[in-house]
Design a protein around this motif. Structure first.
Motif, short mmCIF file in Angstrom:
data_model
loop_
_atom_site.label_atom_id
_atom_site.label_comp_id
_atom_site.label_asym_id
_atom_site.label_seq_id
_atom_site.Cartn_x
_atom_site.Cartn_y
_atom_site.Cartn_z
N LEU A 237 32.93 10.19 -35.92
CA LEU A 237 32.89 11.91 -36.60
C LEU A 237 32.89 11.05 -38.62
O LEU A 237 32.50 11.08 -38.98
CB LEU A 237 34.20 12.72 -36.87
N THR A 238 34.15 10.58 -38.75
CA THR A 238 34.08 9.41 -39.59
C THR A 238 32.60 9.09 -40.28
O THR A 238 32.28 8.93 -41.23
CB THR A 238 35.70 9.28 -39.75
N LEU A 239 32.41 8.22 -39.40
CA LEU A 239 31.45 7.11 -39.11
C LEU A 239 29.75 8.07 -39.34
O LEU A 239 29.35 7.37 -40.92
CB LEU A 239 31.47 6.33 -37.85
N SER A 240 30.28 8.88 -38.49
CA SER A 240 28.89 9.71 -39.27
C SER A 240 28.86 10.49 -40.94
O SER A 240 27.78 10.47 -40.85
CB SER A 240 28.79 11.43 -38.14
N ALA A 241 30.07 10.96 -41.19
CA ALA A 241 30.31 11.41 -42.14
C ALA A 241 29.83 10.04 -43.44
O ALA A 241 29.15 9.89 -44.36
CB ALA A 241 31.72 11.52 -43.05
N ALA A 242 29.97 8.87 -43.24
CA ALA A 242 29.41 7.38 -44.09
C ALA A 242 28.58 7.32 -44.01
O ALA A 242 27.31 6.74 -45.07
CB ALA A 242 30.30 5.97 -43.75
N LEU A 243 27.24 7.92 -42.41
CA LEU A 243 26.21 7.49 -42.84
C LEU A 243 25.58 8.68 -42.98
O LEU A 243 24.57 8.55 -44.06
CB LEU A 243 26.01 7.69 -40.97
N LEU A 244 25.65 10.11 -43.44
CA LEU A 244 25.62 10.69 -44.64
C LEU A 244 25.88 10.34 -45.85
O LEU A 244 24.46 11.00 -46.96
CB LEU A 244 26.49 11.90 -44.20
N LEU A 245 26.79 9.50 -46.06
CA LEU A 245 26.84 9.36 -47.81
C LEU A 245 25.99 8.59 -47.68
O LEU A 245 26.19 7.73 -49.54
CB LEU A 245 27.92 9.26 -47.77
N GLY A 246 25.27 7.44 -47.52
CA GLY A 246 24.10 6.64 -47.50
C GLY A 246 24.84 5.57 -47.17
O GLY A 246 23.26 4.63 -47.54
N ALA A 247 25.56 5.12 -46.36
CA ALA A 247 25.59 3.80 -45.03
C ALA A 247 24.95 3.32 -44.58
O ALA A 247 24.00 5.04 -43.53
CB ALA A 247 26.97 3.50 -44.98
N THR A 248 24.12 2.36 -43.42
CA THR A 248 23.45 2.22 -42.52
C THR A 248 24.39 1.89 -41.39
O THR A 248 23.76 2.02 -40.50
CB THR A 248 22.42 0.86 -43.29
N GLY A 249 25.20 1.73 -41.71
CA GLY A 249 26.21 1.35 -40.11
C GLY A 249 27.85 0.99 -41.07
O GLY A 249 27.78 1.56 -42.22
N GLY A 250 28.75 1.17 -40.13
CA GLY A 250 30.15 1.14 -40.16
C GLY A 250 30.88 -0.20 -40.08
O GLY A 250 30.38 -1.25 -39.23
N VAL A 251 31.74 -0.73 -40.50
CA VAL A 251 32.81 -0.90 -40.17
C VAL A 251 33.96 -1.07 -39.29
O VAL A 251 34.80 -0.04 -40.65
CB VAL A 251 33.13 -2.67 -40.97
N MET A 252 34.45 -1.40 -38.37
CA MET A 252 35.85 -0.56 -37.87
C MET A 252 36.98 -1.44 -38.15
O MET A 252 36.68 -2.85 -37.82
CB MET A 252 36.01 -0.05 -36.89
N VAL B 264 33.34 0.18 -28.90
CA VAL B 264 32.21 1.13 -29.59
C VAL B 264 31.32 1.38 -29.09
O VAL B 264 30.90 2.39 -29.72
CB VAL B 264 31.56 -0.59 -29.38
N ARG B 265 31.67 1.79 -27.25
CA ARG B 265 30.42 2.51 -26.41
C ARG B 265 30.56 4.34 -27.22
O ARG B 265 30.35 5.25 -27.40
CB ARG B 265 30.36 2.49 -25.39
N GLN B 266 32.42 4.35 -26.90
CA GLN B 266 32.38 5.55 -27.60
C GLN B 266 32.90 6.45 -28.51
O GLN B 266 32.37 6.99 -29.57
CB GLN B 266 34.40 6.31 -27.48
N VAL B 267 33.09 5.12 -30.24
CA VAL B 267 32.52 5.57 -31.01
C VAL B 267 30.95 6.14 -31.35
O VAL B 267 29.96 6.74 -31.18
CB VAL B 267 32.68 4.62 -32.12
N TRP B 268 29.92 4.98 -30.49
CA TRP B 268 28.75 5.59 -30.55
C TRP B 268 28.32 6.74 -29.67
O TRP B 268 27.47 7.28 -29.90
CB TRP B 268 27.55 4.25 -30.43
N GLY B 269 28.97 6.80 -28.45
CA GLY B 269 28.93 8.43 -28.43
C GLY B 269 29.43 9.55 -29.13
O GLY B 269 28.37 10.56 -28.97
N GLU B 270 30.24 9.16 -29.40
CA GLU B 270 30.45 10.12 -30.25
C GLU B 270 29.57 11.09 -31.42
O GLU B 270 29.50 11.82 -32.08
CB GLU B 270 31.99 10.17 -31.55
N VAL B 271 29.10 9.61 -32.05
CA VAL B 271 27.89 9.63 -33.05
C VAL B 271 27.52 10.31 -32.77
O VAL B 271 26.35 11.63 -33.28
CB VAL B 271 27.53 7.97 -34.03
N VAL B 272 27.20 10.38 -31.42
CA VAL B 272 25.55 11.37 -31.04
C VAL B 272 25.54 13.22 -30.74
O VAL B 272 25.06 13.32 -30.81
CB VAL B 272 25.16 10.30 -29.35
#
Lengths: 367, 367
Positions: A219-234, A349-357
């Motif tokens: 969810l937080t990664l998706s917000a960053a993508l919406l705000l203009g990022a191409t990806g995120g770092v954790m 990695v897989r969980q976060v990606w699944g959450e983005v989906v």
């Protein structure tokens, strides 16, 4: 994540489809870096699954499918470049120079690595042009740093770190919520669309924007993508991974911490008690509030506080006591309250990606 | 936005489809509140466009289509309630009690207003049940405050303020990026779906979550919606509105400021130089860095700093000098760099809403 993000964590992330980074750190830790890169090459080789893109990439290019991060004010460039000549990596992440202009020499040095490699002056003689120079990642936290980076450096990636990040960062900074849009606007001005379409010159391609600071789930990664990022770092999320080289007490403190805004704080005290000197004044670090911080605020001298820290080191995992009683440093971002379990790094990695989906699916249903 | 968010700003926002708030402030400003509410009722009446939902609402209910905010540690409850009995408002926003538990008496007092109104003990004798008690909005910035609010108070709205906000807020807080998801999770636990569907009891309805802190345009608002908010609250953006009751120097400083993360700072110095006493220790305020702040960091005593501030007041708009030379307080959030022009408040509401629609369209195209 110095001494925590070692070969097992970085390789697990890369094998799962992310790109893991080994913390190269300061001069004093460069010998660890060499060991880590050797270890990583062994781990990748032993994985030996050529259907895995990271393994295939390594076999084809001789480049480790991971990156190395440096804390620039404290690392000798020539020594770092020597190690990077021995072990090719996909990306080099630069952070915290005394002045952002200093990155110039580094970037030049890394572009130089490319030449060496073309001549076969690298460990496996690979001639692959596309991957024979590491991508240059530069971490910034302000519009001013971005302007300097764009003018002088032409990085491949800008890692935009917001104020929620754990560990070191600019003492004064905005969160990704306002920082990403303001930097996106600047990038759009700096690389107008006409330039993008008429030139293939590397210097005229806008950098890829990656977000850091507070990203703990999809969810937080998706917000960053919406705000203009191409990806995120954790970072903090991976403290609670099986592969993190982290004391049990520290890891438990991460699982226990909630309400990260009030229970973490940005401070320089965690460097002072550990006698770490050299961070430029504009930096501090965010960590879970503990006795070192409370005593410093209460007026205790650094010398006494440091003495108590050294004593605390003897207590092992007990040094991460609950309720601010422990003294061991617990760097963590404000998203720490969203982290509830230790998982394998690849699973994260897989969980976060699944959450983005899932977020995409949910948004699509609501639009 | 005390003395800035007066009747013209609040009514313009409400007439445009938002809900404007008048800053009620402290005891010393309650007489202004009475004047402002009277002014607002005149403005709404003079607008006299019954196709406008806000006007229609006022005609039908006698309730002003706007809200009032109080700074709770500094305001007398009985006096505030007396004014709210004279002028019905749609919502009351509570913020910064000495302890969040103190809200209980306020909430009870406001529920009591309802009875008064049912008996016709209000200025226009309206008996409308649905709108005869103001909605209760409570502003919080942490999971701990949310827990207390949910247990004791059953607010209609929780205003969740992240660390990017301008003006007063918790000195230690997360941005909306991590704060909203952690609070959303808590709300989901506190109001499991089965409770929601089987009970109409007000006490078992989850509060509406509104986000505040860093929202300056449709993109940042959209991110807050994605992160779990139902709507957003903007403060700094309206400093650059025609209706804001703000000195020209202050407004120009808002337009000029960029890179809000590094050029604003959270500090108590802006209260100290203005001799404002009473804020509980956990609060400070974010403002554009100026000479008051720089001198305080440099070791100047509060007394001397205050003296220089008082002198500066005589300089008028010059007191908001560029490059940290001025001394007039310039509260602003980190999103200040995204604000480029002064518009009518209604136009801002429509523009932001249009941007949200654009973001939706753009996201839909990408999914």
């Amino acid at each position: 994540m110095l001494n925590i993000a070692t070969a097992p964590l970085a390789t697990s992330i890369s094998l799962a489809g992310g790109i893991g980074f080994i913390a190269g750190g300061y001069n004093t830790t460069l010998s660890n870096l060499e060991t880590n890169l050797h270890h990583a090459s062994q781990l990748i080789k032993s994985h030996a699954d050529q259907s895995n893109p990271a393994c295939k990439f390594y076999t084809q290019t001789g480049v480790l499918p991971l990156g190395v991060g440096f804390i620039n004010w404290g690392v000798d460039r020539d020594e770092a470049l020597r190690i990077l000549r021995m072990y090719k990596v996909a990306a080099v992440w630069l952070f915290a120079p005394r002045d952002v202009g200093e990155f110039g020499g580094w970037v030049e040095g890394m572009r130089g690595l490319y030449e060496h490699r073309k001549d076969g002056d690298d460990v496996d003689g690979s001639k692959s042009k596309e991957w024979s120079t590491p991508q240059i990642w530069i971490q910034i936290s302000s519009v001013a740093e971005t302007t300097t980076a764009l003018k002088a450096l032409h990085p491949d990636v800008l890692v935009i770190q917001g104020s929620d990040a754990g560990g070191h960062g600019l003492a004064r900074s905005a969160s990704l919520l306002t920082l990403l849009p303001e930097i996106s606007n600047l990038i759009a001005e700096h690389y107008p669309p006409s330039t993008k379409t008429t030139s293939n010159d590397h210097q005229h391609q806008p950098p890829t924007l990656l977000a850091a600071g507070g990203l703990t789930n999809g969810l937080t990664l998706s917000a960053a993508l919406l705000l203009g990022a191409t990806g995120g770092v954790m970072g903090t999320r991976f403290l609670a991974s099986h592969e993190a080289n982290i004391p049990g007490g520290y890891q438990n403190a991460i699982l226990r911490a909630v309400d990260g805004g009030v229970n973490t704080v940005r401070s320089t005290v965690y460097d002072r008690v550990r006698d770490i000197k050299g961070w430029p004044e504009r930096y501090d670090g965010r960590g879970v509030i503990n006795a070192s911080y409370l005593d410093a605020v209460g007026g205790m001298s650094d010398e006494e506080n440091r003495g108590l820290y050294v004593e605390e080191m003897g207590r092992g995992d007990e040094g991460w006591d609950v309720e601010g009683k422990g003294r061991m440093t617990t760097y963590a971002g404000t998203g720490v309250g969203l982290i509830k379990e230790v998982l394998g790094a690849g699973e994260i990695v897989r969980q976060v990606w699944g959450e983005v989906v899932d977020v995409k699916r949910s948004v699509r249903a609501r639009l």
